[in-house]
Design a protein around this motif. Sequence first.
Motif, PDB file in Angstrom:
ATOM      1  N   VAL A   1       1.484  -8.144   0.250  1.00 46.29           N
ATOM      2  CA  VAL A   1       2.530  -7.736   1.183  1.00 46.29           C
ATOM      3  C   VAL A   1       1.841  -6.817   2.187  1.00 46.29           C
ATOM      4  O   VAL A   1       0.912  -6.086   1.840  1.00 46.29           O
ATOM      5  CB  VAL A   1       3.714  -7.057   0.437  1.00 46.29           C
ATOM      6  N   VAL A   2       2.240  -6.906   3.464  1.00 46.80           N
ATOM      7  CA  VAL A   2       1.484  -6.262   4.536  1.00 46.80           C
ATOM      8  C   VAL A   2       2.378  -5.306   5.316  1.00 46.80           C
ATOM      9  O   VAL A   2       3.503  -5.656   5.682  1.00 46.80           O
ATOM     10  CB  VAL A   2       0.904  -7.328   5.498  1.00 46.80           C
ATOM     11  N   SER A   3       1.867  -4.123   5.588  1.00 50.48           N
ATOM     12  CA  SER A   3       2.612  -3.151   6.402  1.00 50.48           C
ATOM     13  C   SER A   3       2.779  -3.683   7.822  1.00 50.48           C
ATOM     14  O   SER A   3       1.851  -4.250   8.396  1.00 50.48           O
ATOM     15  CB  SER A   3       1.856  -1.821   6.434  1.00 50.48           C
ATOM     16  N   SER A   4       3.949  -3.472   8.398  1.00 52.90           N
ATOM     17  CA  SER A   4       4.199  -3.990   9.748  1.00 52.90           C
ATOM     18  C   SER A   4       3.400  -3.244  10.820  1.00 52.90           C
ATOM     19  O   SER A   4       3.174  -3.776  11.897  1.00 52.90           O
ATOM     20  CB  SER A   4       5.691  -3.928  10.084  1.00 52.90           C
ATOM     21  N   VAL A   5       2.962  -2.010  10.533  1.00 53.53           N
ATOM     22  CA  VAL A   5       2.119  -1.317  11.514  1.00 53.53           C
ATOM     23  C   VAL A   5       0.653  -1.502  11.129  1.00 53.53           C
ATOM     24  O   VAL A   5       0.305  -1.560   9.955  1.00 53.53           O
ATOM     25  CB  VAL A   5       2.437   0.205  11.652  1.00 53.53           C
ATOM     26  N   ILE A   6      -0.186  -1.616  12.144  1.00 54.77           N
ATOM     27  CA  ILE A   6      -1.605  -1.898  11.930  1.00 54.77           C
ATOM     28  C   ILE A   6      -2.377  -0.592  12.106  1.00 54.77           C
ATOM     29  O   ILE A   6      -2.271   0.052  13.153  1.00 54.77           O
ATOM     30  CB  ILE A   6      -2.094  -2.951  12.944  1.00 54.77           C
ATOM     31  N   ALA A   7      -3.136  -0.204  11.071  1.00 51.82           N
ATOM     32  CA  ALA A   7      -3.815   1.089  11.131  1.00 51.82           C
ATOM     33  C   ALA A   7      -5.285   0.945  10.757  1.00 51.82           C
ATOM     34  O   ALA A   7      -5.643   0.104   9.927  1.00 51.82           O
ATOM     35  CB  ALA A   7      -3.129   2.076  10.185  1.00 51.82           C
ATOM     36  N   CYS A   8      -6.130   1.783  11.360  1.00 55.05           N
ATOM     37  CA  CYS A   8      -7.582   1.628  11.186  1.00 55.05           C
ATOM     38  C   CYS A   8      -8.105   2.305   9.925  1.00 55.05           C
ATOM     39  O   CYS A   8      -9.154   1.950   9.404  1.00 55.05           O
ATOM     40  CB  CYS A   8      -8.319   2.167  12.415  1.00 55.05           C
ATOM     41  N   GLY A   9      -7.382   3.328   9.451  1.00 50.54           N
ATOM     42  CA  GLY A   9      -7.836   4.039   8.268  1.00 50.54           C
ATOM     43  C   GLY A   9      -8.923   5.071   8.514  1.00 50.54           C
ATOM     44  O   GLY A   9      -9.310   5.791   7.594  1.00 50.54           O
ATOM     45  N   GLU A  10      -9.417   5.161   9.738  1.00 50.66           N
ATOM     46  CA  GLU A  10     -10.565   6.024  10.025  1.00 50.66           C
ATOM     47  C   GLU A  10     -10.239   7.185  10.958  1.00 50.66           C
ATOM     48  O   GLU A  10     -10.947   8.185  10.964  1.00 50.66           O
ATOM     49  CB  GLU A  10     -11.688   5.209  10.693  1.00 50.66           C
TER      50      GLU A  10
ATOM     51  N   CYS B   1       9.090  -4.449   1.068  1.00 50.86           N
ATOM     52  CA  CYS B   1       8.108  -3.367   0.982  1.00 50.86           C
ATOM     53  C   CYS B   1       7.217  -3.372   2.220  1.00 50.86           C
ATOM     54  O   CYS B   1       6.403  -2.463   2.420  1.00 50.86           O
ATOM     55  CB  CYS B   1       7.253  -3.505  -0.267  1.00 50.86           C
ATOM     56  N   SER B   2       7.333  -4.408   3.040  1.00 49.78           N
ATOM     57  CA  SER B   2       6.551  -4.499   4.266  1.00 49.78           C
ATOM     58  C   SER B   2       7.093  -3.580   5.354  1.00 49.78           C
ATOM     59  O   SER B   2       6.334  -3.004   6.128  1.00 49.78           O
ATOM     60  CB  SER B   2       6.565  -5.957   4.751  1.00 49.78           C
TER      61      SER B   2
END
Lengths: 389, 270
Positions: free
Chosen positions: A83-92, A167-168
């Motif tokens: 399942v994938v979060s709708s917002v895209i994040a770099c983590g850095e 949960c996305s």
Amino acid sequence: MKALCYNNVRDLRVENIPDPAIISPKDMIIRVTLSSVCGSDLHIINGFIPTVKSGDVLGHEFMGEVVETGSEVRKFVKGDRVVVSSVIACGECHYCQHDSFSLCDNTNPNAFMPEKMYGDTMAGIFGYTHAFGGYSGSHAQYIRIPFADIGAFKVPEGLHDDSVIFCSDAFPTGYMAADMADIKPGSVVAIWGCGGVGQMAIQSAWLMGAERVIAIDKEPYRLRMAREKGRAETINFEEADVLEALKDLTGGRGPDCCIDAVGMEASGSGFGYAYDKVKQWAKLENDRPLVLRDAIMACRKGGNVSIVGVYSGFVDKIPMGAAMNKGLTFKMGQMHGQKYIPQLLEYVQSGQVDPSFLVTHKMGLEQGQEGYDMFTQKTDNCMRVVFAP
Amino acid sequence: MTQTKVTSAEYIAEALPDPIGSGSAYMNVGTSERIISAVAGLALMSFGLRKFSIPRLLVAAAGAALVERGASGYCPVNNMVKRDTSQAAKPESTEITKSLTINKPRTEVYQFWRKLENLPKFMQHLSEVTQIDSKRSHWIAPVPGGIGKIEWEAEIIEEVENEKIIWRSVPNASVDNSGEILFKDAPAGQGTEIYVIIKYLPPAGAIGGTLAKVFNPAFKQMVKEDLRRFKRLIETGEIPVSESRPSGKTPTAEDNSMDKIEKKYESPLL
Ligand SMILES: NC(=O)c1ccc[n+]([C@@H]2O[C@H](COP(=O)([O-])OP(=O)(O)OC[C@H]3O[C@@H](n4cnc5c(N)ncnc54)[C@H](O)[C@@H]3O)[C@@H](O)[C@H]2O)c1
Ligand SMILES: [Zn+2]
Ligand SMILES: [Zn+2]
């Protein structure tokens, strides 16, 4: 592959478009098994969020099966259910590293657009206009997941897709609404909007120890769901004066925590609604902040106002005097899915929350327009239409 | 000389030296004007040709003339008005400043930039930079539209490890520019703040002035996007892209036409 694309205002079409491919080594491709409509899509389809172009693939709440991984993807292998979060994040970036994933500095390739509109850039979002990155959406057979290790989460064995898909987006949004409202044991919570997000906020308020939850909407079937699935008390804003009812229900204090799960397309009656509707129509105001006004007026002195309903531009006639003099605290934002999803999957796995009751309709992409019409007009007791592409 | 715009007293380095204006005997269009002409011309051409109409054809024709002038270094209009921008009679330099915060330690950010070979990874108009010796470097930029390339040499004129680098194109380089980057620890462990000033010599005179007015914002945007790519590359190891922007390119004229839609956010009534 097939994809449901925006063509024009309230005009969606299924198109044949090229399959996505891996562009960066941190990408992966998944085959979409379920992709849901969301209230946020309506703001785009109804023409309230600019920078959507015809041909853009919509959809941001989804799950699927991994079919290909880039060389730097560590967490997943082909065949994994995610399942994938709708917002895209770099983590850095600094924001990602402080759990504010929707504020990510780096994932919006069109950063210059929000920079102009909002003074800075925020995270890209799947299928959510060019101002939010121009990423292809999930109402399609396949989708590319950038920064897959950060944004995707393995689905625990034994859980049904219908219980997991929200949960996305809807569940983390409702949960973040409750989190920002700073709900504590003993809190009385009022939630405007009984759509998917509002329903999830109700569930989350209980998880955080709320004493009472009062839900507000006008759709009888959604209010019924709030009562039956969410054990909430309800107010139909078309039948009762919400401000009066909230005072009467709370010993004259007003709710400690007020959650706006409606946003800029709130409906209502009376002068305020007509005023906003006309201004919005004339493009003098983007948003109709009826709920925000009510939340401020209703909130207990010193209470918290938490906003997850989306606003996109300017609003008018906000009772700032009330907010200031009553000493209210405001918190708001696009949800930080990556922060909440692991914990929410645990709630689902343990059976404490089962969001599957939100799935009222399942369709193929070909019925996309029909599905969105039902969702918009709230016919056939529609809560969320989920596409199986 | 324009004042550096980094205002906090702590950050004001000695004012960045102006680039040295250079000239060439056989060209009356200075190189920076040549690039601008070529870029402007291509933009006008593609705009003009996208849809057939008489005004659009005129725009396309004007575009073609600018490309030609950019490519040849000779401008009939400049000649007619006896204007020679290549001599750069001490023109005011144009200055672009930008600061941003990078979530990496200062030494790492400094070293990435100081390895000049890295610059083309995020500076879109460059194809190659090679270090000649510890101070001097050779820069190559293709002219848009594949009509050649330009090259110049630059030298580092001041450098303090992990703190600052100041460079300038050497006299008689084909592009007159200078730049400065300062590196500072951001408060509360937020990584490194960089402060960048880039100066270049725009074409002088009325026509050049008008062109500069039109293209300075584009150039400014380009420098800012370059720096954003620098941050993204160093923080995430890549420059994130979406299906609609598959190469992480600088926003084009067409992208900026999104402005029209955004204008409604600037309603004077609100
Ligand atoms: N912050 C985020 O990250 C995030 C994520 C998902 C959704 N959202 C936003 O949350 C909001 C709700 O999403 P949803 O999917 O539940 O939408 P939805 O359209 O299903 O539900 C909205 C509900 O609000 C009700 N409503 C309208 N006017 C009202 C009023 N004056 N008072 C009370 N209720 C009113 C409607 O009847 C409807 O039931 C939208 O604005 C959406 O954009 C935000
Ligand atoms: Zn959503
Ligand atoms: Zn980030």
